[in-house]
Design a protein around this motif. Structure first.
Motif: not given
Length: 343
Positions: A13-20, A37-46
């Motif tokens: 969650p910490k890393i995810r929060g920093h990416i957001i 964000f989805c382009e960077r991490m993947g369309p189904n990532s979050l």
């Protein structure tokens, strides 16, 4: 980043929060940030609601990355609704809501995506057209236009992997080597079995490099080539030289059409026949072309090892290596027919 690293980042969650937070700092609107964000991490990532939660906290000046959402009260949302109730609501969109709104719904959140992807596509015609800036998808008579090629790959793959998909026709247009390679990688990652297509339509304007990536995923009856004889001759030769030749002729029947307004040269007809005779899985091929003279073509075929049939001078038999079968070649002024036969 590799998919393994991406997945590990999203679970923390910490890393995810920093990416957001990185996307938030761009100053762009929330929907544009979510798209990036989805382009960077993947369309189904979050799912968007999870992204929105952190984005709104940052907007309010709250930058506590230690916050534990597990302590939040549990609220029911639309995504918690029973599937059959959700379906009843969607029926208000019309009888064809599964067809018209499939891609819209699957890109709302993971829960909607799972429901939309479970729907039987129930389509017969599938067409992809690629240009420099756009991807146009046609499912039967319904058309979808994409500026985002990654989104197009994700939506197209979601249909092609459906186990009940059975197409009557599949065609591809444009110069889309890069896009088709992306689609191929996506299908491979989903461990897709070959999807059934009764007929694929391949224009000679598509280079072999453009569509060879998708061919290994196809299984069906007929492949139809349309274009000038010289372009088709070059295409068939490349298929013949390819290591994927056996998978390409997963279509045992081939139709080749050269429109009458296009000039047909004997050398091109010879090259096509010569390469087709190497396709040991071929059952039938019809080459529709207007040839003013066939004498030289018959001589060329005999040089390949084909034997003329004395009672039918327009028919030749070519032995298939490592088999008792043979190809019967019939040469007429408007058609060359190749058919596999047994003694």
């Amino acid at each position: 980043m590799s998919s393994e690293i991406d997945e590990a980042c999203l679970k923390d969650p910490k890393i995810r929060g920093h990416i957001i937070y990185y996307e938030f700092r761009s100053g762009k609107p929330i929907f544009e940030c979510y798209k990036n964000f989805c382009e960077r991490m993947g369309p189904n990532s979050l799912d968007f609601p999870d992204f929105e939660f952190w984005f709104q906290r940052f907007s309010a000046g709250n930058f506590n990355f230690e916050y534990d959402r597990g302590q939040d009260p549990k609220y029911r949302t639309l995504t918690d609704m029973p599937v059959h109730i959700f379906g009843k609501i969607l029926e208000n969109l019309g009888d064809d809501y599964q067809f018209k709104y499939r891609f819209t719904l699957r890109n709302v959140c993971k829960s909607f995506r799972a429901i939309a992807d479970s729907w039987n596509p129930n389509i017969k015609k599938f067409s992809i057209s690629s240009s420099l800036n756009n991807i146009d998808l046609s499912l039967d008579d319904q058309k979808f236009e994409y500026k985002d090629k990654n989104l197009a790959v994700d939506d197209i793959a979601s249909v092609l992997v459906h186990p009940k998909l059975k197409l009557e026709k599949f065609d591809i247009w444009g110069d889309g080597k890069e896009f088709m390679e992306k689609l191929s990688l996506k299908l491979a990652s989903l461990k897709i079995n070959k999807f059934y297509v009764e007929k694929i339509y391949l224009s000679s304007h598509w280079s072999w490099e453009s569509w060879k990536a998708i061919i290994p995923f196809l299984q069906g009856e007929t492949a139809e080539f349309v274009g000038s004889l010289s372009e088709i001759a070059e295409l068939v030769e490349k298929i013949g030289d390819s290591e994927d030749r056996s998978s390409t002729v997963g279509f045992p029947r081939i139709t080749i059409t050269c429109p009458s307004y296009m000039r047909a040269y004997m050398k091109d007809a010879t090259k096509i026949v010569k390469n087709l005779l190497q396709f040991s899985n071929l059952k039938m091929c019809s080459l529709n072309v207007e040839l003013k003279k066939t004498v030289q073509l018959k001589k060329n075929i005999q040089r390949f090892g084909a034997k003329i049939q004395e009672d039918h001078p327009e028919i030749f038999h070519y032995p298939i290596p490592y088999s008792a079968d043979f190809f019967e070649i019939e040469i007429q002024p408007y058609e060359i027919r190749i058919e596999r036969k047994s003694p």
